[in-house]
Write a protein that holds these residues in place. Structure first.
Motif, PDB file in Angstrom:
ATOM      1  N   ASN A 129     182.779 -15.733 -11.484  1.00  0.00           N
ATOM      2  CA  ASN A 129     182.117 -14.759 -10.621  1.00  0.00           C
ATOM      3  C   ASN A 129     181.495 -15.521  -9.454  1.00  0.00           C
ATOM      4  N   LYS A 136     180.093 -14.327  -6.889  1.00  0.00           N
ATOM      5  CA  LYS A 136     178.926 -13.616  -6.331  1.00  0.00           C
ATOM      6  C   LYS A 136     179.020 -13.581  -4.789  1.00  0.00           C
ATOM      7  N   HIS A 149     176.598  -6.296 -13.915  1.00  0.00           N
ATOM      8  CA  HIS A 149     176.049  -7.661 -13.906  1.00  0.00           C
ATOM      9  C   HIS A 149     174.532  -7.582 -13.735  1.00  0.00           C
ATOM     10  N   GLU A 193     172.505  -9.095 -11.973  1.00  0.00           N
ATOM     11  CA  GLU A 193     172.008  -9.098 -10.585  1.00  0.00           C
ATOM     12  C   GLU A 193     172.174  -7.725  -9.934  1.00  0.00           C
ATOM     13  N   ALA A 200     169.313 -16.791 -18.859  1.00  0.00           N
ATOM     14  CA  ALA A 200     170.247 -17.925 -18.848  1.00  0.00           C
ATOM     15  C   ALA A 200     171.107 -17.955 -17.586  1.00  0.00           C
ATOM     16  N   ILE A 201     171.008 -16.907 -16.763  1.00  0.00           N
ATOM     17  CA  ILE A 201     171.888 -16.820 -15.596  1.00  0.00           C
ATOM     18  C   ILE A 201     171.335 -17.646 -14.438  1.00  0.00           C
ATOM     19  N   GLY A 232     176.136 -17.364 -18.747  1.00  0.00           N
ATOM     20  CA  GLY A 232     174.772 -17.855 -18.534  1.00  0.00           C
ATOM     21  C   GLY A 232     174.770 -19.366 -18.585  1.00  0.00           C
ATOM     22  N   SER A 233     174.841 -19.979 -17.384  1.00  0.00           N
ATOM     23  CA  SER A 233     174.795 -21.438 -17.262  1.00  0.00           C
ATOM     24  C   SER A 233     175.874 -22.162 -18.076  1.00  0.00           C
ATOM     25  N   VAL A 234     177.064 -21.583 -18.078  1.00  0.00           N
ATOM     26  CA  VAL A 234     178.192 -22.278 -18.709  1.00  0.00           C
ATOM     27  C   VAL A 234     178.645 -23.387 -17.758  1.00  0.00           C
ATOM     28  N   VAL A 275     181.548 -17.133 -15.813  1.00  0.00           N
ATOM     29  CA  VAL A 275     180.890 -18.294 -15.210  1.00  0.00           C
ATOM     30  C   VAL A 275     180.504 -17.994 -13.765  1.00  0.00           C
ATOM     31  N   GLY A 276     179.273 -18.267 -13.410  1.00  0.00           N
ATOM     32  CA  GLY A 276     178.830 -18.083 -12.036  1.00  0.00           C
ATOM     33  C   GLY A 276     178.939 -19.394 -11.277  1.00  0.00           C
ATOM     34  N   GLY A 277     177.808 -20.087 -11.166  1.00  0.00           N
ATOM     35  CA  GLY A 277     177.702 -21.305 -10.356  1.00  0.00           C
ATOM     36  C   GLY A 277     178.844 -22.291 -10.543  1.00  0.00           C
TER      37      GLY A 277
HETATM   38  P1  PGA Z   1     175.761 -18.796 -14.020  1.00  0.00           P
HETATM   39  O1  PGA Z   1     176.037 -17.243 -13.769  1.00  0.00           O
HETATM   40  O2  PGA Z   1     176.999 -19.341 -14.692  1.00  0.00           O
HETATM   41  O3  PGA Z   1     175.528 -19.376 -12.667  1.00  0.00           O
HETATM   42  O4  PGA Z   1     174.577 -18.886 -14.916  1.00  0.00           O
HETATM   43  C1  PGA Z   1     176.646 -16.481 -14.762  1.00  0.00           C
HETATM   44  C2  PGA Z   1     176.846 -15.098 -14.261  1.00  0.00           C
HETATM   45  O5  PGA Z   1     176.032 -14.625 -13.456  1.00  0.00           O
HETATM   46  O6  PGA Z   1     177.817 -14.435 -14.642  1.00  0.00           O
END
Ligand code: PGA
Length: 231
Positions: A9, A11, A94, A96, A156-157, A193-195, A214-216
């Motif tokens: 993701n 974002k 999500h 956010e 955890a995000i 969440g922070s994977v 996965v975000g970041g």
């Molecule tokens: P993150 O984000 O991997 O940066 O924690 C996860 C997400 O928002 O789906």
């Protein structure tokens, strides 16, 4: 190995140049059996990225959508329009969207009902077991739309604090047994969440975990490939 999902993701993190460059780099990722890779770029670059990834096994999905099909909804983007440019899957709910764009549970669930009755597949994000509308899912699930659930504890995000594998398994198992008791089958459950490449292997292979959102780390090619290669 059971089918695993890695969903990136992006974002609103990357500008155009970096989005297109990352998509170009992703072209070099080799297909792995039973691993599905999906990327959710910002709406603006969807079409460009679909074209870049057209002959790869990486799918492009949407980060969200609005209720209506077409009409006077300034700033809206609909499933109909997303479908026209070649998409068939979206993320929904999500954290956010819930916290920063004030999408309430009711709004998200209304969209869930819409998407489950469309041709779109959906990844429904929840941050607690209680948030999942099991009855709505039971009443609207049908063969045209495939549902995936994603457990994303808000704390955890983007924080670098990953939930422990024990905690993830506990929540996923609870969700899984409720689905089973309702006779709802084949719903992948992802964790997000922070994977990162250091924790992804343990998480992805944990009981009742079908993949990661996965975000970041998905916005950095080395980290994204690190996660994929950790499987
Ligand atoms: P993150 O984000 O991997 O940066 O924690 C996860 C997400 O928002 O789906």
């Amino acid at each position: 190995m059971k089918q695993k999902y890695i969903v990136g993701n992006w974002k609103m993190t990357l500008n155009k140049k970096d989005s297109l460059k990352l998509a170009e780099d992703i072209r070099s990722i080799e297909k792995k059996d039973n691993v599905s890779i999906e990327i959710a770029p910002t709406y603006l670059y969807l079409q460009d990225i679909i074209e870049i990834l057209i002959d790869t096994d990486v799918s492009v999905i949407s980060q969200n959508f609005d209720y209506e099909s077409l009409g006077s909804f300034t700033g809206g983007i609909s499933l109909t329009q997303l479908e026209e440019i070649g998409l068939s899957k979206t993320i929904l709910g999500h954290s956010e969207r819930r916290s920063k764009f004030n999408e309430s549970n009711e709004m998200v669930d209304k969209k869930l009902e819409i998407v489950l009755n469309s041709n779109f597949d959906v990844i429904y994000c929840f941050d607690s077991y209680e948030q999942i509308p099991f009855d709505l899912i039971k009443n609207n699930l049908n063969s045209n739309s495939k549902l995936t659930l994603a457990y994303e504890p808000t704390w955890a995000i983007g924080t670098g604090e990953t939930a422990s594998v024990e905690h993830i398994v506990e929540i996923h198992s609870k969700v899984s047994s409720t689905l089973e008791s309702l006779n709802i089958k084949d719903i992948p459950i992802l964790y997000g969440g922070s994977v990162n490449p250091a924790n992804s292997n343990q998480i992805i292979h944990a009981n009742n975990v079908d993949g990661v959102l996965v975000g970041g780390a998905s916005t950095n090619f080395d980290q994204l490939t690190g996660i994929i290669n950790s499987i």
